[in-house]
Design an enzyme around this catalytic site. Structure first.
Site, PDB file in Angstrom:
ATOM      1  N   ARG A  17       6.377  16.838  16.407  1.00  0.00           N
ATOM      2  CA  ARG A  17       6.492  18.215  16.889  1.00  0.00           C
ATOM      3  C   ARG A  17       5.148  18.793  17.327  1.00  0.00           C
ATOM      4  NH1 ARG A  17       9.966  21.764  12.747  1.00  0.00           N
ATOM      5  NH2 ARG A  17       9.653  23.248  14.456  1.00  0.00           N
ATOM      6  N   GLU A  66       1.015   3.456 -13.443  1.00  0.00           N
ATOM      7  CA  GLU A  66      -0.207   3.596 -12.666  1.00  0.00           C
ATOM      8  C   GLU A  66      -1.093   4.701 -13.213  1.00  0.00           C
ATOM      9  OE1 GLU A  66       0.919   4.310  -8.615  1.00  0.00           O
ATOM     10  OE2 GLU A  66       2.459   5.765  -9.149  1.00  0.00           O
ATOM     11  N   LYS A  69       3.228   7.911 -14.119  1.00  0.00           N
ATOM     12  CA  LYS A  69       1.983   8.285 -13.455  1.00  0.00           C
ATOM     13  C   LYS A  69       0.964   8.778 -14.472  1.00  0.00           C
ATOM     14  CE  LYS A  69       3.321   9.512  -8.736  1.00  0.00           C
ATOM     15  NZ  LYS A  69       2.404   8.512  -8.173  1.00  0.00           N
ATOM     16  N   HIS A 110      12.888   0.960  -5.729  1.00  0.00           N
ATOM     17  CA  HIS A 110      11.994  -0.180  -5.920  1.00  0.00           C
ATOM     18  C   HIS A 110      12.382  -1.049  -7.115  1.00  0.00           C
ATOM     19  CE1 HIS A 110       9.520   1.416  -2.826  1.00  0.00           C
ATOM     20  NE2 HIS A 110       8.895   2.316  -3.536  1.00  0.00           N
TER      21      HIS A 110
END
Length: 457
Positions: free
Chosen positions: A43, A202, A326, A226
């Site tokens: 856009r 992670e 996380k 995943h």
């Protein structure tokens, strides 16, 4: 092979970090010729020169591993067309050209239905293909509706619901290790395997991704796609071949065999949590609720764990544990296969042997087998570790996925019924969590995550 790729949402993070470097990798390996065209559609009020300049900057930043000539070839092949995906006329102008086209929707998933409808109204050339990133919908109902829209647009073989995990070297090696080694396949069942952990932990925190992540959370971001895909490759029956029909049929069989979770199962077999303030690698990390763009009222989880069982001849009695978090203290990205203990140890009552453990490291990509052998004295036991590092792949994961799209090989993409089965498995979890039936625990950033139920604080 299709030689025209139109990327809707072409100036976003996905293009910068993955698609442009993936194309540079394809050029380096000789998979793109002079006819290839990259059309960026967005856009923004850009022209071709500005888009090429931006693409060159992103390739220098994220694709420096590939030769300058390959990066230059990708930018030289790029054009830009301003397009609003809600406007069929804009979409028709963006895809105008000769021959079939590969259409990559690098867009927020909420725009998928609108974009697909616009493509249908604009009309696309015969032989074209479409690519969608995860998550494929926000619920089972969403997935069913998206599949209906896509079926009206293109045949199933031309729809690529991509998951880059499936193109990782170690993920591919899961199949090779299982199916090409006589020593493993006979014991790849519940008689010999007690548990399989599929983990993506992670140290990375939110890192400015609240606009996407806070509306999704760990369960939808990682487990629903995943990690369930990894479950399929770990647990599937040996396919007749690795072509798209045989491979994807066996993956769907795995998902269909997952025992439905009752409400009491969700209470006992799932955990959710979000991180509080802490330190990771010497840096201070704020609490998730204090991150920019986060709405605490959403109660979004940054840690999710689900235990599943499969009602199948091969896997009855084995626990499959899917986990992702996380802002943890250490990266742990692996498939860990824990074998049952041997029936008897002739080494004396005081000796104990830890279970054999086969680790498929996902990042970094390696393979480790933890065994037990004899120590310095004949009647003692000692750990024995065998390890191997995977050969670096010719193509990164997104390079492999783009090559499959351009050549028309959907074997590593997700079929429509597969996407729906994945949502079916986790819908009871989403329902129970939305009702607050499972507490939202907390864990300090930099820790090992929330404590298991029953463990003292």
């Amino acid at each position: 092979m299709i030689d025209r790729l139109v990327v809707f949402g072409a100036t976003g993070d996905l293009s910068a970090r993955y698609l442009l470097p993936g194309l540079a990798a394809l050029h380096t390996a000789g998979h793109l010729d002079a006819r290839f065209q990259l059309i960026g559609a967005d856009r923004k009020e850009w022209d071709g020169e500005r888009f090429r300049g931006w693409a060159a900057e992103q390739l220098d930043r994220h694709g420096a591993a590939w030769p300058h000539g390959a990066r230059k070839a990708v930018t030289s092949a790029a054009e830009f067309r301003r397009a609003d995906v809600t406007d069929p006329a804009d979409v028709a102008a963006a895809i105008a050209g000769d021959g079939p086209v590969a259409l990559y929707l690098a867009l927020p998933p909420s725009l998928f239905p609108t974009a697909i409808t616009s493509l249908h109204r604009a009309g696309i050339p015969p032989g074209s293909r479409i690519v969608l990133e995860k998550p494929f919908g926000e619920s089972l109902a969403d997935a069913v509706e998206l599949n209906r829209l896509l079926a009206d647009l293109l045949p199933e073989q031309a729809v690529f619901r991509v998951d880059h995990f499936l193109a990782m070297t170690t993920v591919q090696n899961l199949l090779g290790s299982r199916l090409a080694n006589r020593v493993l396949e006979p014991i790849w069942n519940s008689t010999h395997i007690a548990e399989i952990d599929i983990v993506w932990d992670e140290t990375l925190a939110l890192e400015g991704r609240a606009g996407y992540y806070d509306g999704v959370g760990a369960l939808k971001d990682m487990l629903q796609n995943h990690l369930l895909q990894l479950l399929c490759l770990v647990a599937m029956e040996p396919p007749v071949s690795l072509d798209e029909r045989d491979l994807r049929n066996r993956k769907v069989d795995v998902l269909r065999s997952v025992r439905p979770l009752t409400e009491s199962d969700v209470l006992r077999r799932t955990r959710r949590a979000r991180y509080t303030a802490g330190r990771i690698g010497g840096r201070d990390v704020p609490s998730y609720v204090d991150e920019d763009g986060v709405d605490p009222a959403r109660r979004t989880e940054t840690f999710a764990e689900v235990e599943l069982e499969l009602d199948s001849w091969r896997w009855a009695g084995t626990v499959f544990r899917l986990r992702s978090g996380k802002a943890l203290g250490a990266d742990r990205k692996e498939v860990a296969v824990r074998f049952r203990a041997v029936p008897h140890l002739p080494f004396g009552d005081e000796e104990e042997a830890p279970p054999n453990l086969l680790r498929f490291g996902l990042d970094p990509e390696d393979l480790t087998f933890h065994l037990t052998g004899t120590g310095s004295h004949t009647h003692t036991l000692a750990p024995l570790t065998l390890s191997a590092r995977m050969e670096p792949p010719e193509l990164p994961a997104y390079g492999r996925l783009l090559l499959d799209v351009l050549t028309g090989n959907p074997a590593l993409s997700i079929r429509g019924d597969e996407a729906e089965e994945a949502w079916r498995i986790l819908t009871p979890v989403l329902t129970a969590w939305s009702q607050g039936l499972v507490p939202l625990d907390e864990y300090p950033a930099g820790s090992d995550g929330p404590r298991p139920a029953g463990e003292p604080g």
